[in-house]
Design a protein around this motif. Sequence first.
Motif, PDB file in Angstrom:
ATOM      1  N   SER A 231      41.215  24.513  49.396  1.00  0.00           N
ATOM      2  CA  SER A 231      39.960  24.372  48.668  1.00  0.00           C
ATOM      3  C   SER A 231      39.020  25.518  49.017  1.00  0.00           C
ATOM      4  N   THR A 232      38.252  25.958  48.033  1.00  0.00           N
ATOM      5  CA  THR A 232      37.242  26.991  48.263  1.00  0.00           C
ATOM      6  C   THR A 232      35.964  26.426  48.857  1.00  0.00           C
ATOM      7  N   GLY A 233      35.849  25.105  48.933  1.00  0.00           N
ATOM      8  CA  GLY A 233      34.624  24.478  49.381  1.00  0.00           C
ATOM      9  C   GLY A 233      33.707  24.083  48.253  1.00  0.00           C
ATOM     10  N   VAL A 234      33.912  24.652  47.059  1.00  0.00           N
ATOM     11  CA  VAL A 234      33.152  24.314  45.855  1.00  0.00           C
ATOM     12  C   VAL A 234      34.120  23.614  44.905  1.00  0.00           C
ATOM     13  N   THR A 235      33.930  22.320  44.687  1.00  0.00           N
ATOM     14  CA  THR A 235      34.880  21.546  43.884  1.00  0.00           C
ATOM     15  C   THR A 235      34.971  22.050  42.452  1.00  0.00           C
ATOM     16  N   SER A 236      33.857  22.482  41.880  1.00  0.00           N
ATOM     17  CA  SER A 236      33.890  22.989  40.507  1.00  0.00           C
ATOM     18  C   SER A 236      34.647  24.312  40.428  1.00  0.00           C
ATOM     19  N   LEU A 237      34.576  25.128  41.460  1.00  0.00           N
ATOM     20  CA  LEU A 237      35.349  26.376  41.474  1.00  0.00           C
ATOM     21  C   LEU A 237      36.830  26.088  41.658  1.00  0.00           C
ATOM     22  N   ASP A 238      37.174  25.076  42.438  1.00  0.00           N
ATOM     23  CA  ASP A 238      38.576  24.667  42.553  1.00  0.00           C
ATOM     24  C   ASP A 238      39.137  24.254  41.207  1.00  0.00           C
ATOM     25  N   TYR A 239      38.329  23.574  40.415  1.00  0.00           N
ATOM     26  CA  TYR A 239      38.770  23.147  39.085  1.00  0.00           C
ATOM     27  C   TYR A 239      39.046  24.351  38.188  1.00  0.00           C
ATOM     28  N   LEU A 240      38.208  25.379  38.273  1.00  0.00           N
ATOM     29  CA  LEU A 240      38.415  26.577  37.459  1.00  0.00           C
ATOM     30  C   LEU A 240      39.668  27.335  37.859  1.00  0.00           C
ATOM     31  N   LEU A 241      39.999  27.313  39.141  1.00  0.00           N
ATOM     32  CA  LEU A 241      41.159  28.054  39.642  1.00  0.00           C
ATOM     33  C   LEU A 241      42.458  27.279  39.515  1.00  0.00           C
ATOM     34  N   GLY A 242      42.445  26.136  38.842  1.00  0.00           N
ATOM     35  CA  GLY A 242      43.667  25.371  38.651  1.00  0.00           C
ATOM     36  C   GLY A 242      43.958  24.388  39.762  1.00  0.00           C
TER      37      GLY A 242
ATOM     38  N   ALA B 137      39.686  36.536  39.965  1.00  0.00           N
ATOM     39  CA  ALA B 137      38.483  37.374  39.911  1.00  0.00           C
ATOM     40  C   ALA B 137      37.425  36.652  39.097  1.00  0.00           C
ATOM     41  N   ILE B 138      36.237  36.504  39.688  1.00  0.00           N
ATOM     42  CA  ILE B 138      35.089  35.935  39.000  1.00  0.00           C
ATOM     43  C   ILE B 138      33.905  36.865  39.215  1.00  0.00           C
ATOM     44  N   ALA B 139      32.939  36.795  38.306  1.00  0.00           N
ATOM     45  CA  ALA B 139      31.735  37.620  38.391  1.00  0.00           C
ATOM     46  C   ALA B 139      30.518  36.714  38.277  1.00  0.00           C
ATOM     47  N   LEU B 140      29.527  36.969  39.108  1.00  0.00           N
ATOM     48  CA  LEU B 140      28.284  36.205  39.120  1.00  0.00           C
ATOM     49  C   LEU B 140      27.174  37.066  38.540  1.00  0.00           C
TER      50      LEU B 140
ATOM     51  N   HIS C 123      31.427  34.424  35.052  1.00  0.00           N
ATOM     52  CA  HIS C 123      32.460  34.966  34.175  1.00  0.00           C
ATOM     53  C   HIS C 123      33.791  34.970  34.922  1.00  0.00           C
ATOM     54  N   VAL C 124      34.822  34.430  34.290  1.00  0.00           N
ATOM     55  CA  VAL C 124      36.172  34.436  34.849  1.00  0.00           C
ATOM     56  C   VAL C 124      36.864  35.708  34.376  1.00  0.00           C
TER      57      VAL C 124
ATOM     58  N   HIS D 274      37.009  26.156  29.058  1.00  0.00           N
ATOM     59  CA  HIS D 274      35.667  26.485  28.598  1.00  0.00           C
ATOM     60  C   HIS D 274      35.282  27.847  29.153  1.00  0.00           C
ATOM     61  N   LYS D 275      34.781  28.730  28.297  1.00  0.00           N
ATOM     62  CA  LYS D 275      34.456  30.085  28.718  1.00  0.00           C
ATOM     63  C   LYS D 275      32.981  30.268  29.038  1.00  0.00           C
TER      64      LYS D 275
END
Length: 408
Positions: A49-60, A309-312, A334-335, A351-352
């Motif tokens: 886990s990255t520690g951020v549950t929503s980011l884990d969801y984006l990464l599959g 790769a993500i961009a903030l 941005h993914v 979702h983009k």
Amino acid sequence: MAAPVNSVGKPSAERPPFSSTSFQKKTRSKLISIPGTRPSVQNGQLLVSTGVTSLDYLLGGGLAVGTVLLIEEDRFDSYSRMILKYFLAEGVVCRHELFVASAQDNPDDILQELPAPILDDVAIHKPVEQPRLSCEPQDNLDAMKIAWRYQNLPKVQSALASSSRFGHYYDVSKTMEPEIRQAAKCHRFHLPEHPTQSSTTNSRMIESYSALLKSLQEVIHREGFDLSTPMSMSRNILRVGLHSLGSALWNDDLSCHDDPMHNHALTTFLYGLRALLRSSLSVAVVTVPSHLIQDRALMGNITRLCDNAIALESFKGSERETNPLYKDYHGLLHVRQVPYLNCLASQLPDHKDLAFKLKRKQFSIERLHLPPDLSETVSRVSRGELAGAAAVASACGSGTSGNKHLDF
């Protein structure tokens, strides 16, 4: 069908055992069981886990072991640094080993800023209360007056979460207790403490990146994270956090407007880093100030050398900070790239349009959407403006062309 004659009357003990036949039960290979990990349901890759549950969801489902996550920093390096601290805090809670490298801040200062974990009973969402059933028709009529305009609109689920929980929750308003933080084993790399000398050879990697890669390689081999070492009873994960690579603090000149001398230094380092992680139980998060890199082709090469790769894009200091459309968010996400691991096609996000916001205690990533009342208000205003413009155009047309429009 009748049984064979020679088998009738004979005891069952004389029959050949089942194991002597050519048909044997196929057994799956035993997966590595490490605390804080789980296998992916899509490709069987070991995830953390990255520690951020929503980011884990984006990464599959999580960050695959042996991969690199690239984070393009926002201009003030506040939210990218926060995701890095989430990643390291999750490693502390899961008793993973850490490797923190920085050129500006001391790694001890970064570790002292890790968010505090939240108890499970606080993180569980409360059940949704059932609506009150009213028997009076006046109550139903009032409810219809409020809800009729929304009953045909689809329900928008802004939060990103999976059905199964993975990882922990953290409170960014508090820092982790020293007892918890000191229980985890951490390896530090502070560039000012590793003096580098200018290399006389025509090496594509500058001395700062070379020393960093050498230090990481020594930790992987010495602590037993290398997959070539014999399998022991207890295996662990090494979480690597590299802060602000590509900046001038690492003696890198990628941010120069002119032709940089070391334009292949960071790409060469990432190539060696990914090869090192592929053969070890390690996972890395790298932050890069992409807004300082003027060469877009070079930034594309850096992105392709990473698995994720993500961009903030922060709203701080921009016009969107005061725009009412983005009042509930602090920036866009941005993914840039998703990994292709053990599969022909990767799992793309559904979702983009994504945005992130920092609440009082939590950082979260959500789907970006307009509120229903604001969108309808904008549509009514636009329809009114269009109707007024059409009326003005019609009046002007009838005044210039006489009675041409009267035939209609």
